[in-house]
Design an enzyme around this catalytic site. Structure first.
Site, PDB file in Angstrom:
ATOM      1  N   GLY A  16      34.767  40.948  42.791  1.00 45.58           N
ATOM      2  CA  GLY A  16      36.019  40.493  43.389  1.00 45.58           C
ATOM      3  C   GLY A  16      35.957  39.037  43.786  1.00 45.58           C
ATOM      4  N   THR A  17      37.073  38.503  44.267  1.00 44.67           N
ATOM      5  CA  THR A  17      37.121  37.074  44.574  1.00 44.67           C
ATOM      6  C   THR A  17      36.214  36.700  45.748  1.00 44.67           C
ATOM      7  OG1 THR A  17      39.139  37.486  45.873  1.00 44.67           O
ATOM      8  CG2 THR A  17      39.421  36.724  43.617  1.00 44.67           C
ATOM      9  N   LEU A  89      33.953  44.053  49.831  1.00 45.98           N
ATOM     10  CA  LEU A  89      34.788  45.163  49.370  1.00 45.98           C
ATOM     11  C   LEU A  89      36.197  45.083  49.943  1.00 45.98           C
ATOM     12  CD1 LEU A  89      32.262  48.100  49.831  1.00 45.98           C
ATOM     13  CD2 LEU A  89      33.095  47.217  47.630  1.00 45.98           C
ATOM     14  N   CYS A 158      40.884  35.748  58.015  1.00 44.25           N
ATOM     15  CA  CYS A 158      40.805  34.332  57.663  1.00 44.25           C
ATOM     16  C   CYS A 158      41.743  33.461  58.499  1.00 44.25           C
ATOM     17  CB  CYS A 158      41.071  34.137  56.173  1.00 44.25           C
ATOM     18  SG  CYS A 158      42.515  34.998  55.531  1.00 44.25           S
ATOM     19  N   GLY A 190      44.471  34.184  49.779  1.00 46.37           N
ATOM     20  CA  GLY A 190      44.234  35.151  50.838  1.00 46.37           C
ATOM     21  C   GLY A 190      44.630  36.561  50.478  1.00 46.37           C
ATOM     22  N   HIS A 257      44.482  27.765  54.688  1.00 51.53           N
ATOM     23  CA  HIS A 257      45.492  28.289  55.613  1.00 51.53           C
ATOM     24  C   HIS A 257      45.777  27.238  56.691  1.00 51.53           C
ATOM     25  CE1 HIS A 257      45.221  31.990  53.608  1.00 51.53           C
ATOM     26  NE2 HIS A 257      44.674  32.763  54.528  1.00 51.53           N
TER      27      HIS A 257
END
Length: 367
Positions: A16-17, A89, A158, A190, A257
């Site tokens: 995943g990212t 995860l 985040c 995000g 952000h």
């Protein structure tokens, strides 16, 4: 100081990212050595470069030392030799998987939201509250059977991370805060990959991110609060409660952000903008004092330009490990207002987990 022998680490959700960011940070780490990569059953058994074919979304290529590492299923037995397990995860599988890893006496540093509210799990922004690691012995003792090594440590949402670092610096310098008003402009990264569709975000702003406002509002009190009852519980900032109100928006920016923050102080008269700027720029955190590898040189960078910080210009400063603050000025409704920027995929995600593990290593929780 570089250790003679590196700590073997694993990554859950490696394809995943967030998992990709973990891999980039850990592939050449002086104290941690990537040992196991875990992902779903559809990726297990493949070399890493095949498992992420078409889904590697980083500017830097897959590290050569990782390309042919075989991906494993997220089973504790495959990670038995790991001194640390980093979890990237999604929240769906994270809950039971991370619990199983802790029960197997493994140390989990999680980016997922599942255990942030847990009364025994520390919620740590490494530039703010690493002292919350001191609840780990109680967390271990409370498991059945009792653990001697395993635990779960979480890092914050985040958007919360970018706000709570300057709030901590203001509390340290000027005492308790009373009211915090936050309006965020959050990057599309995000929401993960594939994330928000182009038809929803291009030429548009989406004034809703599920669960995000609630996270900022309650996480702030746990992070800024202390420990009580001989390090067996969090006080959730009970001695000087903060009222936090957040509004969150998704904007067409890839990373970074931005938050517009207004604060009031319980002690009056409030500090001047000049005093606030000095307090923010001089703020030091434990990760810096310990000499952690991933710590920023400057925890908070204060910009004096009238139009900074900006995501495109400032998100990569210090490899995204610090917070950028600008536009510090009087607030006609509260006391002070400013703009804060966090690199949401670095300090807002993988960097926080890695820094938390670095601090835990130096504090002796990984021995």
């Amino acid at each position: 100081m570089v250790r003679d022998e590196k700590v073997k680490v694993g990554v859950l959700g490696a394809t995943g990212t967030v998992g990709q960011r973990f891999i980039l940070q850990l592939s050449s780490h002086p104290e941690f050595e990537l040992h196991v990569l875990g992902a779903s059953s559809s990726s297990a058994g493949k070399p890493y470069h095949e498992a992420v074919a078409g889904r590697w979304k980083q500017v830097r290529p897959i590290p050569s030392s990782i390309r042919n590492m075989m991906v494993q299923e997220c089973e504790p037995s495959a990670f038995a030799e790991c001194g640390v397990v980093f979890s990237g995860l999604d929240s769906g599988p994270a809950g039971p998987v991370e619990a199983a890893f802790r029960a197997a006496n493994l140390r989990v540093f999680s980016n997922a939201k599942n255990y942030r509210r847990d009364p025994l799990c520390p919620l740590i922004v490494p530039l703010v509250n690493p002292s919350h690691l001191e609840i780990i012995p109680h967390q271990r003792a409370s498991q059945s059977p009792q653990l001697d090594r395993g635990f779960i440590v979480t890092n914050a949402n985040c958007s919360t991370t970018g706000v709570v670092v300057p709030l901590k610096a203001l509390e340290a310098a000027f005492g308790a805060l009373d009211i915090v008003m936050v309006q965020t402009m959050q990057a599309i990264s995000g929401s993960g990959y594939p994330g928000v569709s182009s038809l929803d975000i291009l030429d548009n702003v989406v004034p809703y991110i599920s669960g995000e406002e609630e996270k900022i509002e309650w996480e702030t009190s746990k992070i800024l609060g202390g420990l009580k009852d001989n390090n067996t519980a969090f006080d959730l900032h009970e001695q000087s409660p903060i009222r936090v109100s957040a509004q969150c928006n998704r904007v067409p920016v890839i990373d970074g952000h931005l938050a517009c923050v207004s604060v009031s102080f319980k002690k009056q008269p409030p500090p001047s903008p000049e005093q606030v700027a000095k307090a923010l720029s001089s703020y030091e955190c434990e990760a810096q004092l310990l000499g952690c590898h991933s710590a920023p040189v400057q925890a908070i960078t204060v910009h004096m330009e009238s139009d900074r910080p900006q995501p495109r210009l400032d998100r990569e400063w210090q490899d995204g490990a610090g917070v950028n603050v600008g536009r510090i000025r009087p607030c006609p409704v509260l006391d002070i207002k400013f703009v804060s920027l966090v690199n949401n995929v670095m300090l807002g995600a993988a960097t926080s987990s890695v820094l938390n593990a670095e601090i835990a290593l130096k504090r002796g929780y990984l021995s």
